[in-house]
Structures are given as C-alpha cells and as structure tokens.
Design a protein around this motif. Structure first.
Motif, PDB file in Angstrom:
ATOM      1  N   LEU A   4      23.728 -18.030  32.865  1.00 21.21           N
ATOM      2  CA  LEU A   4      22.465 -17.861  32.151  1.00 21.21           C
ATOM      3  C   LEU A   4      22.408 -18.744  30.909  1.00 21.21           C
ATOM      4  O   LEU A   4      21.355 -19.296  30.575  1.00 21.21           O
ATOM      5  N   ASN A   5      23.543 -18.896  30.231  1.00 21.85           N
ATOM      6  CA  ASN A   5      23.605 -19.808  29.080  1.00 21.85           C
ATOM      7  C   ASN A   5      23.367 -21.238  29.523  1.00 21.85           C
ATOM      8  O   ASN A   5      22.575 -21.963  28.925  1.00 21.85           O
ATOM      9  N   ASP A   6      24.054 -21.646  30.587  1.00 21.62           N
ATOM     10  CA  ASP A   6      23.925 -23.018  31.085  1.00 21.62           C
ATOM     11  C   ASP A   6      22.506 -23.326  31.544  1.00 21.62           C
ATOM     12  O   ASP A   6      22.032 -24.461  31.414  1.00 21.62           O
ATOM     13  N   ALA A   7      21.820 -22.331  32.094  1.00 24.72           N
ATOM     14  CA  ALA A   7      20.450 -22.520  32.582  1.00 24.72           C
ATOM     15  C   ALA A   7      19.420 -22.412  31.454  1.00 24.72           C
ATOM     16  O   ALA A   7      18.230 -22.606  31.682  1.00 24.72           O
ATOM     17  N   GLY A   8      19.883 -22.101  30.245  1.00 24.93           N
ATOM     18  CA  GLY A   8      18.968 -21.989  29.116  1.00 24.93           C
ATOM     19  C   GLY A   8      18.161 -20.696  29.109  1.00 24.93           C
ATOM     20  O   GLY A   8      17.196 -20.568  28.361  1.00 24.93           O
ATOM     21  N   VAL A   9      18.552 -19.748  29.929  1.00 26.61           N
ATOM     22  CA  VAL A   9      17.852 -18.464  29.997  1.00 26.61           C
ATOM     23  C   VAL A   9      18.324 -17.546  28.884  1.00 26.61           C
ATOM     24  O   VAL A   9      17.562 -16.720  28.381  1.00 26.61           O
ATOM     25  N   LEU A  10      19.559 -17.699  28.484  1.00 25.93           N
ATOM     26  CA  LEU A  10      20.173 -16.816  27.503  1.00 25.93           C
ATOM     27  C   LEU A  10      20.937 -17.675  26.502  1.00 25.93           C
ATOM     28  O   LEU A  10      21.721 -18.539  26.891  1.00 25.93           O
ATOM     29  N   ALA A  11      20.708 -17.439  25.232  1.00 19.66           N
ATOM     30  CA  ALA A  11      21.418 -18.196  24.194  1.00 19.66           C
ATOM     31  C   ALA A  11      22.865 -17.721  24.120  1.00 19.66           C
ATOM     32  O   ALA A  11      23.146 -16.542  24.329  1.00 19.66           O
ATOM     33  N   PRO A  12      23.792 -18.624  23.822  1.00 21.02           N
ATOM     34  CA  PRO A  12      25.183 -18.199  23.656  1.00 21.02           C
ATOM     35  C   PRO A  12      25.281 -17.106  22.581  1.00 21.02           C
ATOM     36  O   PRO A  12      24.655 -17.198  21.527  1.00 21.02           O
ATOM     37  N   GLY A  13      26.032 -16.047  22.885  1.00 22.19           N
ATOM     38  CA  GLY A  13      26.201 -14.947  21.951  1.00 22.19           C
ATOM     39  C   GLY A  13      25.063 -13.930  21.956  1.00 22.19           C
ATOM     40  O   GLY A  13      25.111 -12.940  21.227  1.00 22.19           O
ATOM     41  N   ALA A  14      24.046 -14.157  22.780  1.00 21.51           N
ATOM     42  CA  ALA A  14      22.887 -13.256  22.780  1.00 21.51           C
ATOM     43  C   ALA A  14      23.276 -11.839  23.171  1.00 21.51           C
ATOM     44  O   ALA A  14      22.767 -10.876  22.588  1.00 21.51           O
ATOM     45  N   VAL A  15      24.157 -11.695  24.127  1.00 23.05           N
ATOM     46  CA  VAL A  15      24.565 -10.354  24.566  1.00 23.05           C
ATOM     47  C   VAL A  15      25.312  -9.647  23.440  1.00 23.05           C
ATOM     48  O   VAL A  15      25.075  -8.472  23.161  1.00 23.05           O
ATOM     49  N   ASP A  16      26.200 -10.367  22.770  1.00 20.95           N
ATOM     50  CA  ASP A  16      26.988  -9.767  21.684  1.00 20.95           C
ATOM     51  C   ASP A  16      26.122  -9.360  20.496  1.00 20.95           C
ATOM     52  O   ASP A  16      26.467  -8.432  19.760  1.00 20.95           O
ATOM     53  N   HIS A  36      22.779  -8.580  20.687  1.00 24.06           N
ATOM     54  CA  HIS A  36      21.596  -7.826  21.093  1.00 24.06           C
ATOM     55  C   HIS A  36      21.609  -6.441  20.454  1.00 24.06           C
ATOM     56  O   HIS A  36      22.630  -5.753  20.438  1.00 24.06           O
ATOM     57  N   VAL A  37      20.484  -6.038  19.909  1.00 27.52           N
ATOM     58  CA  VAL A  37      20.344  -4.717  19.294  1.00 27.52           C
ATOM     59  C   VAL A  37      19.480  -3.862  20.219  1.00 27.52           C
ATOM     60  O   VAL A  37      18.346  -4.224  20.535  1.00 27.52           O
ATOM     61  N   LEU A  38      20.057  -2.745  20.652  1.00 30.53           N
ATOM     62  CA  LEU A  38      19.342  -1.862  21.559  1.00 30.53           C
ATOM     63  C   LEU A  38      18.263  -1.076  20.824  1.00 30.53           C
ATOM     64  O   LEU A  38      18.437  -0.712  19.658  1.00 30.53           O
ATOM     65  N   THR A  39      17.173  -0.792  21.531  1.00 33.34           N
ATOM     66  CA  THR A  39      16.156   0.097  20.979  1.00 33.34           C
ATOM     67  C   THR A  39      16.696   1.528  21.047  1.00 33.34           C
ATOM     68  O   THR A  39      17.697   1.796  21.730  1.00 33.34           O
ATOM     69  N   ASP A  40      16.030   2.444  20.362  1.00 37.13           N
ATOM     70  CA  ASP A  40      16.442   3.851  20.424  1.00 37.13           C
ATOM     71  C   ASP A  40      16.418   4.362  21.862  1.00 37.13           C
ATOM     72  O   ASP A  40      17.310   5.094  22.290  1.00 37.13           O
ATOM     73  N   GLU A  41      15.399   3.971  22.606  1.00 41.54           N
ATOM     74  CA  GLU A  41      15.282   4.394  24.007  1.00 41.54           C
ATOM     75  C   GLU A  41      16.429   3.834  24.847  1.00 41.54           C
ATOM     76  O   GLU A  41      17.003   4.541  25.670  1.00 41.54           O
ATOM     77  N   GLN A  42      16.777   2.567  24.635  1.00 45.47           N
ATOM     78  CA  GLN A  42      17.892   1.963  25.368  1.00 45.47           C
ATOM     79  C   GLN A  42      19.214   2.628  25.007  1.00 45.47           C
ATOM     80  O   GLN A  42      20.059   2.851  25.863  1.00 45.47           O
ATOM     81  N   GLN A  43      19.387   2.964  23.717  1.00 45.78           N
ATOM     82  CA  GLN A  43      20.614   3.651  23.299  1.00 45.78           C
ATOM     83  C   GLN A  43      20.719   5.020  23.953  1.00 45.78           C
ATOM     84  O   GLN A  43      21.798   5.417  24.409  1.00 45.78           O
ATOM     85  N   ALA A  44      19.609   5.745  24.024  1.00 44.98           N
ATOM     86  CA  ALA A  44      19.609   7.063  24.659  1.00 44.98           C
ATOM     87  C   ALA A  44      19.939   6.948  26.145  1.00 44.98           C
ATOM     88  O   ALA A  44      20.728   7.743  26.680  1.00 44.98           O
ATOM     89  N   ALA A  45      19.374   5.957  26.807  1.00 44.45           N
ATOM     90  CA  ALA A  45      19.649   5.748  28.229  1.00 44.45           C
ATOM     91  C   ALA A  45      21.115   5.389  28.443  1.00 44.45           C
ATOM     92  O   ALA A  45      21.756   5.880  29.390  1.00 44.45           O
ATOM     93  N   ARG A  46      21.657   4.573  27.562  1.00 44.15           N
ATOM     94  CA  ARG A  46      23.066   4.190  27.667  1.00 44.15           C
ATOM     95  C   ARG A  46      23.975   5.397  27.465  1.00 44.15           C
ATOM     96  O   ARG A  46      24.931   5.605  28.204  1.00 44.15           O
ATOM     97  N   ARG A  47      23.665   6.215  26.450  1.00 47.46           N
ATOM     98  CA  ARG A  47      24.461   7.428  26.225  1.00 47.46           C
ATOM     99  C   ARG A  47      24.416   8.340  27.446  1.00 47.46           C
ATOM    100  O   ARG A  47      25.433   8.918  27.834  1.00 47.46           O
TER     101      ARG A  47
END
Length: 97
Positions: free
Chosen positions: A45-57, A59-70
């Motif tokens: 994804l980085n090589d294809a320019g879809v995702l910037a390097p370090g974007a995953v590291d 990334h800040v989850l929304t409250d809803e995403q945090q609740a779903a992850r928990r």
C-alpha cells in the motif's frame, strides 16, 4: 491410508503441558505469519501510494472504532480462555459459591 505419526516428544511430566506447549507454538507460528502478511500489505500500500509510510502507526481511532476494537478483543479473549473460564466456574460450583 496414512501411516501412524511418531509420538510427539515429551518435555514435561504431565503430557497436558506438552500439548499446551504444542498449541502455543502453533499459535505463535500463525501469529508470525499474519504479522508478516500485514507488513507486506502495508509495504504494498505504501509502494502504491495508497498509504503513507507510518500511517498505520500514527492512526488515531475514533471512539466508535475503539469500542469496536475492545469488543473484538473481549470476544477473542473469551474464545481463547473459554476452557479456563469453564474450569473456574466448575470449581466455584464445587466450592458452593
């Protein structure tokens, strides 16, 4: 027809510990494989320019995403430790709790 497998090596007096060790080793192998696949997907994804390097590291989850992850983590923990939870409930019943 398949031939019988040789017996697994034993390391502990209680063979249940050997089986548990084999399970943990298999899970660790699976986790390592998944970790490699995620790293490969991030690189692609980085090589294809879809995702910037370090974007995953970063990334800040929304409250809803945090609740779903928990919720996902809790469900996974329940599935993984079901056998132990079952035993705790049984022991509690035996103790009259």
């Amino acid at each position: 027809m398949s031939s019988p497998k040789p017996p697994r090596p034993t390391f502990f007096e209680d063979t249940a510990n050997d089986r548990l060790t084999a399970i943990i080793t298999a899970l660790t192998t699976e986790l390592a494989g998944l970790t490699d696949r995620v790293a490969t997907l991030e690189a692609l994804l980085n090589d294809a320019g879809v995702l910037a390097p370090g974007a995953v590291d970063h990334h800040v989850l929304t409250d809803e995403q945090q609740a779903a992850r928990r919720a996902r983590h809790a469900a996974l923990t329940d599935r993984v430790f079901y056998v132990l939870q079952e035993e705790v409930h049984y022991l509690a019943e035996q103790a009259g709790e």
